[in-house]
Design a protein around this motif. Structure first.
Motif, PDB file in Angstrom:
ATOM      1  N   HIS A  41       2.658   6.709   8.370  1.00  0.00           N
ATOM      2  CA  HIS A  41       2.542   5.590   7.423  1.00  0.00           C
ATOM      3  C   HIS A  41       2.934   4.246   8.026  1.00  0.00           C
ATOM      4  O   HIS A  41       3.489   3.393   7.340  1.00  0.00           O
ATOM      5  CB  HIS A  41       3.370   5.863   6.160  1.00  0.00           C
ATOM      6  CG  HIS A  41       3.106   7.204   5.566  1.00  0.00           C
ATOM      7  ND1 HIS A  41       1.945   7.503   4.881  1.00  0.00           N
ATOM      8  CD2 HIS A  41       3.833   8.354   5.579  1.00  0.00           C
ATOM      9  CE1 HIS A  41       1.971   8.759   4.492  1.00  0.00           C
ATOM     10  NE2 HIS A  41       3.105   9.310   4.919  1.00  0.00           N
TER      11      HIS A  41
ATOM     12  N   SER B  79       2.285  -2.036   7.814  1.00  0.00           N
ATOM     13  CA  SER B  79       2.790  -1.742   6.474  1.00  0.00           C
ATOM     14  C   SER B  79       2.074  -0.523   5.902  1.00  0.00           C
ATOM     15  O   SER B  79       0.955  -0.193   6.302  1.00  0.00           O
ATOM     16  CB  SER B  79       2.568  -2.944   5.549  1.00  0.00           C
ATOM     17  OG  SER B  79       1.175  -3.113   5.299  1.00  0.00           O
ATOM     18  N   ARG B  80       2.736   0.143   4.964  1.00  0.00           N
ATOM     19  CA  ARG B  80       2.098   1.278   4.295  1.00  0.00           C
ATOM     20  C   ARG B  80       0.774   0.877   3.656  1.00  0.00           C
ATOM     21  O   ARG B  80      -0.214   1.604   3.784  1.00  0.00           O
ATOM     22  CB  ARG B  80       3.032   1.879   3.240  1.00  0.00           C
ATOM     23  CG  ARG B  80       4.105   2.753   3.816  1.00  0.00           C
ATOM     24  CD  ARG B  80       5.001   3.290   2.670  1.00  0.00           C
ATOM     25  NE  ARG B  80       5.992   4.193   3.201  1.00  0.00           N
ATOM     26  CZ  ARG B  80       5.831   5.499   3.289  1.00  0.00           C
ATOM     27  NH1 ARG B  80       4.715   6.052   2.872  1.00  0.00           N
ATOM     28  NH2 ARG B  80       6.773   6.264   3.786  1.00  0.00           N
ATOM     29  N   PRO B  81       0.704  -0.283   2.955  1.00  0.00           N
ATOM     30  CA  PRO B  81      -0.590  -0.672   2.369  1.00  0.00           C
ATOM     31  C   PRO B  81      -1.681  -0.888   3.428  1.00  0.00           C
ATOM     32  O   PRO B  81      -2.844  -0.556   3.188  1.00  0.00           O
ATOM     33  CB  PRO B  81      -0.282  -1.969   1.613  1.00  0.00           C
ATOM     34  CG  PRO B  81       1.179  -1.875   1.297  1.00  0.00           C
ATOM     35  CD  PRO B  81       1.787  -1.157   2.476  1.00  0.00           C
TER      36      PRO B  81
ATOM     37  N   ARG C 109      -2.925   2.502   4.427  1.00  0.00           N
ATOM     38  CA  ARG C 109      -3.726   3.048   3.332  1.00  0.00           C
ATOM     39  C   ARG C 109      -5.129   2.422   3.324  1.00  0.00           C
ATOM     40  O   ARG C 109      -6.126   3.120   3.126  1.00  0.00           O
ATOM     41  CB  ARG C 109      -3.009   2.825   2.002  1.00  0.00           C
ATOM     42  CG  ARG C 109      -3.417   3.772   0.929  1.00  0.00           C
ATOM     43  CD  ARG C 109      -2.532   3.768  -0.320  1.00  0.00           C
ATOM     44  NE  ARG C 109      -1.709   2.605  -0.588  1.00  0.00           N
ATOM     45  CZ  ARG C 109      -0.391   2.538  -0.336  1.00  0.00           C
ATOM     46  NH1 ARG C 109       0.250   3.560   0.194  1.00  0.00           N
ATOM     47  NH2 ARG C 109       0.286   1.442  -0.610  1.00  0.00           N
ATOM     48  N   LEU C 110      -5.222   1.105   3.538  1.00  0.00           N
ATOM     49  CA  LEU C 110      -6.530   0.442   3.600  1.00  0.00           C
ATOM     50  C   LEU C 110      -7.359   0.967   4.770  1.00  0.00           C
ATOM     51  O   LEU C 110      -8.566   1.156   4.652  1.00  0.00           O
ATOM     52  CB  LEU C 110      -6.360  -1.073   3.735  1.00  0.00           C
ATOM     53  CG  LEU C 110      -5.958  -1.823   2.477  1.00  0.00           C
ATOM     54  CD1 LEU C 110      -5.594  -3.262   2.824  1.00  0.00           C
ATOM     55  CD2 LEU C 110      -7.056  -1.778   1.440  1.00  0.00           C
TER      56      LEU C 110
ATOM     57  N   THR D 236      -8.485   4.957   3.997  1.00  0.00           N
ATOM     58  CA  THR D 236      -9.093   5.294   2.709  1.00  0.00           C
ATOM     59  C   THR D 236     -10.511   4.767   2.697  1.00  0.00           C
ATOM     60  O   THR D 236     -10.762   3.634   3.130  1.00  0.00           O
ATOM     61  CB  THR D 236      -8.290   4.654   1.552  1.00  0.00           C
ATOM     62  OG1 THR D 236      -6.937   5.096   1.629  1.00  0.00           O
ATOM     63  CG2 THR D 236      -8.878   5.014   0.206  1.00  0.00           C
TER      64      THR D 236
END
Length: 179
Positions: free
Chosen positions: A60, A70-72, A75-76, A79
């Motif tokens: 992560h 960053s985690r976001p 994720r982007l 995903t």
């Protein structure tokens, strides 16, 4: 890799190998316009670098206890971001590619920088992310099994053998996973 600068353009020799069957030396080269950044042209790395990068994504965004992304952001990247229209165009494009019978391009979606598995069509689970390269490379990470697979053949995708080798690599890797 050779690098020859000529009026703002760079020629990059990507690969040299002997042609199976007749012994001719094949040299693959590409001209890259340096005024337009390329996402994957002329990049050089090692298995250790690939592994560290994908382990960081699996963690992560942290590597050796330090936050890199960053985690976001992770994720982007990992995903699927394709709209239904983009997904339909992507599927139509891949139907016309010769490597489909052995699984290339069958991941389903794209994040920001990685292919993302959106359906289970073979041994890889939904959520696997990474990419296949035109020089016979493949690297994916699997969050469900916490594994990274890396194969760097550097022989190009010019024969049916290269995508079959990649398919066999992934099949063998997943057969070795012990639940």
């Amino acid at each position: 890799m050779s690098r020859d600068v000529d009026a703002g353009r760079v020629q990059v020799r990507l690969d040299q190998r002997v042609q199976p069957g007749d012994g001719r030396l094949l040299v693959f080269s590409m001209v890259v316009d340096q005024s337009v950044p390329g996402s994957g042209v002329g990049l050089v790395s090692t298995v250790d670098d690939y592994h560290a990068y994908f382990r960081m994504l699996l963690n992560h965004g942290t590597h050796d206890g330090q936050r890199i992304l960053s985690r976001p952001a992770v994720r982007l990247m990992t995903t699927n971001r394709l709209t239904p229209e983009q997904q339909a165009a992507r599927n139509a494009m891949y139907r016309n590619i010769a490597h489909i019978p052995v699984g290339q391009g069958q991941h389903g979606g794209w994040g920001f920088g990685t292919a993302v598995r959106t359906y289970r069509g073979d041994c890889a689970p939904i959520g696997q992310f990474g990419w296949d390269g035109g020089t016979g490379t493949t690297v994916y990470a699997d969050p469900d099994n916490q594994l990274t697979g890396i194969l760097l053949t550097q022989v190009g995708m010019s024969t049916p053998d290269s995508p079959r080798l990649i398919h066999d690599f992934w099949t063998t890797l997943y057969q070795a996973v012990d639940d």
